[in-house]
Structure formats: structure tokens, C-alpha cells
Motif scaffolding. Structure first.
Motif, PDB file in Angstrom:
ATOM      1  N   ASN A 132      -8.374  -3.977   6.831  1.00 56.01           N
ATOM      2  CA  ASN A 132      -8.871  -4.399   5.520  1.00 56.01           C
ATOM      3  C   ASN A 132      -9.451  -5.810   5.659  1.00 56.01           C
ATOM      4  O   ASN A 132      -8.744  -6.732   6.084  1.00 56.01           O
ATOM      5  CB  ASN A 132      -7.731  -4.390   4.501  1.00 56.01           C
TER       6      ASN A 132
ATOM      7  N   LYS B 277     -10.000  -8.107   3.623  1.00 49.85           N
ATOM      8  CA  LYS B 277      -9.327  -9.121   2.824  1.00 49.85           C
ATOM      9  C   LYS B 277      -7.976  -9.518   3.411  1.00 49.85           C
ATOM     10  O   LYS B 277      -7.477 -10.613   3.147  1.00 49.85           O
ATOM     11  CB  LYS B 277      -9.134  -8.638   1.380  1.00 49.85           C
TER      12      LYS B 277
ATOM     13  N   ARG C 153      -5.900  -9.528  -0.971  1.00 53.28           N
ATOM     14  CA  ARG C 153      -6.547  -8.518  -1.811  1.00 53.28           C
ATOM     15  C   ARG C 153      -6.698  -9.036  -3.241  1.00 53.28           C
ATOM     16  O   ARG C 153      -5.768  -9.605  -3.803  1.00 53.28           O
ATOM     17  CB  ARG C 153      -5.735  -7.233  -1.798  1.00 53.28           C
TER      18      ARG C 153
ATOM     19  N   THR D 240      -7.724  -8.536  -7.422  1.00 52.02           N
ATOM     20  CA  THR D 240      -7.205  -7.607  -8.425  1.00 52.02           C
ATOM     21  C   THR D 240      -8.112  -6.409  -8.663  1.00 52.02           C
ATOM     22  O   THR D 240      -7.667  -5.413  -9.244  1.00 52.02           O
ATOM     23  CB  THR D 240      -6.939  -8.333  -9.756  1.00 52.02           C
ATOM     24  N   LYS D 241      -9.359  -6.471  -8.222  1.00 50.61           N
ATOM     25  CA  LYS D 241     -10.212  -5.292  -8.280  1.00 50.61           C
ATOM     26  C   LYS D 241      -9.694  -4.207  -7.341  1.00 50.61           C
ATOM     27  O   LYS D 241      -9.963  -3.024  -7.532  1.00 50.61           O
ATOM     28  CB  LYS D 241     -11.645  -5.662  -7.907  1.00 50.61           C
ATOM     29  N   GLU D 242      -8.946  -4.623  -6.332  1.00 49.56           N
ATOM     30  CA  GLU D 242      -8.433  -3.688  -5.335  1.00 49.56           C
ATOM     31  C   GLU D 242      -6.948  -3.401  -5.516  1.00 49.56           C
ATOM     32  O   GLU D 242      -6.495  -2.265  -5.293  1.00 49.56           O
ATOM     33  CB  GLU D 242      -8.670  -4.267  -3.929  1.00 49.56           C
ATOM     34  N   ALA D 243      -6.184  -4.414  -5.905  1.00 51.83           N
ATOM     35  CA  ALA D 243      -4.730  -4.247  -5.969  1.00 51.83           C
ATOM     36  C   ALA D 243      -4.128  -5.192  -7.007  1.00 51.83           C
ATOM     37  O   ALA D 243      -4.495  -6.358  -7.087  1.00 51.83           O
ATOM     38  CB  ALA D 243      -4.113  -4.539  -4.598  1.00 51.83           C
TER      39      ALA D 243
ATOM     40  N   SER E 235       0.718  -7.500  -4.994  1.00 50.04           N
ATOM     41  CA  SER E 235       0.008  -7.385  -3.711  1.00 50.04           C
ATOM     42  C   SER E 235      -0.474  -8.725  -3.183  1.00 50.04           C
ATOM     43  O   SER E 235      -0.463  -8.972  -1.969  1.00 50.04           O
ATOM     44  CB  SER E 235      -1.191  -6.449  -3.879  1.00 50.04           C
TER      45      SER E 235
END
Length: 327
Positions: A49, A51, A108, A110-113, A117
Motif C-alpha cells: 500500500n 500510504k 491511510r 479517511t477516504k480509504e480507512a 487505522s
């Protein structure tokens, strides 16, 4: 380099428009000119990933053969924007001294998790530093963490929640290592999510804050349990590391009361804590070069054992024209 640090701390929209490869190449070029070795895209979570990686900055000319202290830098952006390359100039400035290694931390968004997280990622990054300490001749017992805005929140939370099981996560191959740090430089970070970050013109709290909703999954009123869990003030104990907090007194994005809250909690617990107000400063006032200078002095006193006098008097915010010059 003189004006590069403040520019990159803010990470303007034009920087985001650049191609990522071009940004990386630019960071490599600047690092090379400053005798800094840059190792980009080091994974810490056992996956690819983009990020969940760190960038490592090592001085080519060290001032000692002993393991180097490390400054970990965590970017802001409301937990929804930003990138670790935004701290490239700050990392280079630390590493070029020959006294530190620097690590720019990705996490990561907040669009992803959603929460937690972000703190899982940041703690995994700290553990990565310790896991690779021998390989890069780093001191695993001398790690500072520094960040602004959302990065200030995550830096503060790392500082107050050392070894709190619920916030450790189980990311990556380095879970046997500690995620504790030895000092925190907090630049305008949110500290108590049970209170609003923003207030209207009548000083009434604004609950519908998109950044907070993105992080917690709802407003701080709707997600009280999550708000408590995400708040650095929740975890303050007497064994926390020393803090220094910089915050604009006129900050409309993250109210100054957040700086007062973490400072008061730390002092009550007996933890060394310094609060430096930026008089009449807005959210971007932490971009002031004096903030960076004092943060460096604080980190040097803690990690290098220096005894440099540290000015904690309020910093007058830069006039608008001066801010433009600093960019």
C-alpha cells in the motif's frame, strides 16, 4: 533551503497538482544537494500500500559514529489529504545537520480507512524505525515525533498512548517492538474530540465538521465513544514523554482550547509540557520559522542531551505580507 521548509509544511494546492514521480525526484535532488541520502517508499505494514510506507533521510556526513536519534514527521491534511512528501524539506533540514536521521511517515487517509487505522499505521511506522535501527545505525531509544494539524493529533496520540493495547494494532512484521517515543512536538493538533474543533461567530460549537466526521464516522456528539478513543487527552499518564505545543490563538480550524487541554492534562500528570501560543495566529501560523527553530531546540535538548535555552514566550503571528515572503 531557507524558504523551502515553510512552503512544504503548508503543502499548497499547486504542489498536489505535481506528478508524484516529479515530487519524488525533486525530493531526491534537494536531498542530494544537502548531503542527505533519501530512501523512499519503505513499507512498514507488510504490504505494498503506497500510504503505508515511510521515507528515510540519512545524513551522508554524520557528526558521530554512535547511532543517530530519529525525528519522525507526520503530515497534516485533515486526515483526508496530504502526503509524507510534504515533510521532505523538514526531514532534509534535520538530517543535513549530521545529528539526526529523519523519517517521513505515510498513513491511510479517511477516504480509504476510518479510525483507528491512522494511529495503527503511525505506530507501525515507529516500530519500523526500531526494527531497522541496527541496519541504519539509528538509536531506538531516541525517537521524537512531530506533526502539524492532523499530524499534530497523531503525534500527540503516539506520545500519550504508548503501549495502549487498543491503539497498537497488529500491522506488519515488527509487532514485538515498542511504539513509544521520547518527545513530541505538536503543531496545532486536535487533542480532545469530545469538544468541537471549530466554533461559529457566536462561539457556538460546530458539530458538522467534515474532517472529524470522516475520521470518526459521525459527529463528535454522535460518536462519543470514538471521540474519546481518538483523543490524546484521554490517555495522559505520568510516564508520557515531554511535549512542546505550538498553536495560534486565533486558529479557526482547530480552536486554541485544544492546545490548552493537552497542556493542562500533561501538567496535571506531572509530564514536562511547554505551550507556546502564536499570538493572533490562524491555523497556518505554525508555519512561522520561529516555531521550527524552537521545535528543533526542544528536540535537541531531549534527544541530544543539549542544554540550550528554550524561549517559550508567545510568538507574534507573521503579518500576511511576511507570510507570503516565507513561502
Amino acid at each position: 533551503m531557507k524558504h523551502l521548509l515553510p512552503f512544504l509544511l503548508l503543502v499548497t494546492s499547486s504542489a498536489w497538482a505535481q506528478d508524484l514521480a516529479a515530487q519524488k525526484q525533486n525530493a531526491q535532488n534537494v536531498a542530494e544537494k544537502n548531503q542527505v541520502e533519501l530512501r523512499l517508499d519503505q513499507p512498514y505494514a507488510g504490504n505494498d500500500n503506497p500510504k503505508q510506507k515511510v521515507d528515510l533521510y540519512l545524513p551522508k556526513k554524520r557528526n558521530t559514529d554512535k547511532p543517530l536519534p530519529v525525528v519522525a514527521l507526520i503530515h497534516g491534511g485533515g486526515w483526508v489529504n496530504g502526503d509524507r512528501l510534504g515533510y521532505a524539506a523538514a526531514a532534509i533540514q534535520f538530517a543535513r545537520t549530521g545529528d539526526y536521521a529523519a523519517v517521513a511517515v505515510g498513513y491511510r487517509l479517511t477516504k480509504e480507512a476510518h479510525w483507528p487505522s491512522q494511529i495503527y499505521d503511525c505506530k507501525a511506522a515507529i516500530r519500523w524505525i526500531r526494527a531497522h535501527a541496527k541496519e541504519y545505525n539509528l538509536d531506538p531509544d531516541k525517537i521524537a515525533v512531530m506533526g502539524s494539524s492532523a499530524g499534530g493529533h497523531l503525534s500527540s496520540l503516539i506520545g500519550t498512548s504508548g503501549d495502549v493495547k487498543e491503539l497498537e494494532g497488529a500491522l506488519g512484521p515488527n509487532t514485538s517492538f515498542s511504539s513509544r517515543v521520547q518527545c513530541v512536538a505538536n503543531l496545532c493538533g486536535p487533542e480532545d474530540f469530545t469538544q468541537a474543533l471549530m466554533f461559529d461567530k457566536d462561539d457556538k460549537p460546530i458539530a458538522k465538521d467534515d474532517a472529524v466526521i470522516g475520521l470518526l464516522g459521525g459527529t463528535y456528539e454522535e460518536k462519543h465513544t470514538e471521540a474519546l478513543a481518538a483523543s490524546p487527552v484521554t490517555y495522559v499518564t505520568s510516564d508520557d514523554p515531554p511535549f512542546i505545543t505550538f498553536h495560534g490563538t486565533a486558529d479557526k480550524r482547530v480552536a486554541f482550547l485544544h492546545a490548552e487541554a493537552i497542556h493542562a492534562a500533561l501538567k496535571q500528570a506531572g509530564v514536562p509540557s511547554l505551550l507556546v501560543p502564536i499570538t493572533d495566529g490562524a491555523h497556518g501560523s505554525v508555519n512561522h520559522p520561529e516555531v521550527i527553530a524552537r521545535a528543533k531546540t526542544f528536540i535537541g535538548n531531549v534527544l541530544l542531551g543539549q542544554d540550550t535555552p528554550l524561549d517559550i514566550t508567545p510568538i507574534p503571528a507573521l503579518p500576511e505580507k511576511e507570510k507570503e515572503k516565507e513561502k
